[in-house]
Design a protein around this motif. Structure first.
Motif, mmCIF file in Angstrom:
data_model
loop_
_atom_site.group_PDB
_atom_site.id
_atom_site.type_symbol
_atom_site.label_atom_id
_atom_site.label_comp_id
_atom_site.label_asym_id
_atom_site.label_seq_id
_atom_site.Cartn_x
_atom_site.Cartn_y
_atom_site.Cartn_z
ATOM 1 N N ARG A 1 -1.998 5.447 -1.923
ATOM 2 C CA ARG A 1 -1.803 4.365 -0.945
ATOM 3 C C ARG A 1 -2.901 3.290 -1.061
ATOM 4 N N LYS A 2 -3.253 2.994 -2.278
ATOM 5 C CA LYS A 2 -4.196 1.915 -2.565
ATOM 6 C C LYS A 2 -3.565 0.574 -2.218
ATOM 7 N N LYS A 3 -4.391 -0.380 -1.825
ATOM 8 C CA LYS A 3 -3.874 -1.714 -1.514
ATOM 9 C C LYS A 3 -3.824 -2.574 -2.785
ATOM 10 N N TYR A 4 -2.643 -3.096 -3.064
ATOM 11 C CA TYR A 4 -2.452 -4.038 -4.159
ATOM 12 C C TYR A 4 -1.951 -5.355 -3.574
ATOM 13 N N TYR A 5 -2.240 -6.433 -4.257
ATOM 14 C CA TYR A 5 -1.782 -7.747 -3.800
ATOM 15 C C TYR A 5 -0.909 -8.365 -4.890
ATOM 16 N N ILE A 6 0.359 -8.494 -4.582
ATOM 17 C CA ILE A 6 1.352 -8.966 -5.548
ATOM 18 C C ILE A 6 1.627 -10.442 -5.308
ATOM 19 N N ASP B 1 0.828 -1.212 0.000
ATOM 20 C CA ASP B 1 0.000 0.000 0.000
ATOM 21 C C ASP B 1 0.862 1.262 0.000
ATOM 22 N N THR B 2 2.074 1.132 -0.520
ATOM 23 C CA THR B 2 2.996 2.269 -0.602
ATOM 24 C C THR B 2 3.555 2.357 -2.027
ATOM 25 N N VAL B 3 4.332 3.385 -2.250
ATOM 26 C CA VAL B 3 5.092 3.482 -3.501
ATOM 27 C C VAL B 3 6.176 2.411 -3.488
ATOM 28 N N VAL B 4 6.420 1.799 -4.640
ATOM 29 C CA VAL B 4 7.579 0.907 -4.808
ATOM 30 C C VAL B 4 8.460 1.542 -5.865
ATOM 31 N N ASN C 1 2.128 4.794 -6.333
ATOM 32 C CA ASN C 1 0.946 4.598 -5.497
ATOM 33 C C ASN C 1 0.761 5.762 -4.525
ATOM 34 N N ALA C 2 0.532 6.951 -5.086
ATOM 35 C CA ALA C 2 0.378 8.140 -4.240
ATOM 36 C C ALA C 2 -0.864 8.048 -3.367
#
Length: 314
Positions: free
Chosen positions: A297-302, A260-263, A294-295
């Motif tokens: 802070r959306k949740k992504y699932y990798i 949920d952060t910038v990578v 990801n400005a």
């Protein structure tokens, strides 16, 4: 007398030479005939057979009217084309083993008939294809359709490449088409030509089903291609495809990592899980760039593959 003897001797020599040459030529001819026979035998070891169109073919439980000679010929064409395109057929068997277990439960959960997994086969060959019109992913979803159905699509993220999410969107589209057009067969045709396109043709031609419609080449073949792939993939040996389970592609088990952060660097991110950037992208093709902007802070699932399945090290 001497002259006569010499003439006779010369004639005898010529005759003997002729016999020798004839014998050599006959030998060569026999040898050549044997070679031709062997070559013919090799060629004849590969045979092309006509294919009988099975009775009772259907799509999603809706019967195909094979008593109509036009329908029969069109079905015959697709069975022939897809049976004798052997390399492509084998690839479909291999990929289906890997991707059908992901697609099937999503179709079932949404009340969409299982036969629609074969629509994905003809749309993309079960690859993340890109069409000239801009459709993308296994389900070949257009940008507008994806966004209308909640997918994030931009330069950084394109969830049309996320198989589970894209399958959910395909289900929504198909359920809507089924409600508007009245049959699963027409819903499948609308996936290719659009709901409006199919409705317009039904009205203009004053008919109510796909098999009575006069359509363009692509949509006219569409349903027949789906049913042909369904028939062949369901009965491999009947159509001459021979393989063992070891020949098929297997899904690599994965686990999900929440982000949920910038990578800033996915290559370094991947190394933290013992894999490289290439492997990260194989399992997450929806990540379109080497970083995640990801400005919000959306949740992504990798998806990260379980240990021990890839020999390469970062």
């Amino acid at each position: 007398m001497t002259i006569i003897k010499n003439v006779l001797a010369a004639i005898g020599l010529v005759c003997m030479s002729g016999l020798f040459i004839f014998a050599v030529q006959a030998d060569d001819k026999n040898s050549s005939d044997q070679n031709i026979d062997k070559a013919s035998q090799v060629i004849n070891d590969y045979n092309i057979y006509a294919i009988s169109v099975p009775d009772g073919l259907n799509f999603a439980g809706e019967e195909m009217p094979l008593t109509d000679p036009d329908v029969l010929e069109r079905m015959d064409r697709e069975l022939l084309v897809n049976t004798y395109w052997q390399s492509n057929g084998l690839l479909m068997f291999k990929r289906a083993e890997k991707y059908f277990p992901i697609i099937e439960p999503i179709l079932k959960k949404n009340g969409v008939p299982d036969d629609f997994k074969y629509l994905a086969v003809i749309e993309s060959g079960l690859t993340n294809a890109v069409s000239p019109a801009g459709a993308r992913g296994v389900w070949q979803i257009m940008k507008a359709t994806g966004r209308e159905n909640g997918l994030e699509i931009n330069d950084n993220i394109d969830e049309r490449y996320h198989l589970e999410m894209a399958t959910e969107v395909a289900c929504k589209y198909l359920l809507k088409s089924r409600e508007e057009l009245g049959s699963w067969t027409l819903a499948a045709a609308a996936y290719n030509a659009g709901n409006y396109g199919v409705s317009k043709r039904l009205k203009a031609q004053d008919v109510s089903n796909y098999y009575d419609l006069l359509l363009g080449e692509e949509t006219g073949r569409y349903l027949f291609r789906i049913v042909a792939l369904k028939e062949i993939l369901s009965n491999p040996k009947q159509y001459g495809f021979n393989f063992s389970s070891e020949d098929l592609y297997k899904a690599i088990p994965t686990y999900k990592v929440e982000v949920d952060t910038v990578v800033t660097d996915f290559a370094k991110f991947a190394q933290g899980f013992g894999i490289n950037y290439k492997i990260l992208k194989i399992h997450n093709p929806w990540l379109r760039e080497p970083e995640l902007n990801n400005a919000s802070r959306k949740k992504y699932y990798i998806e990260i593959p379980m240990n021990g399945y890839y020999p390469s090290k970062p």
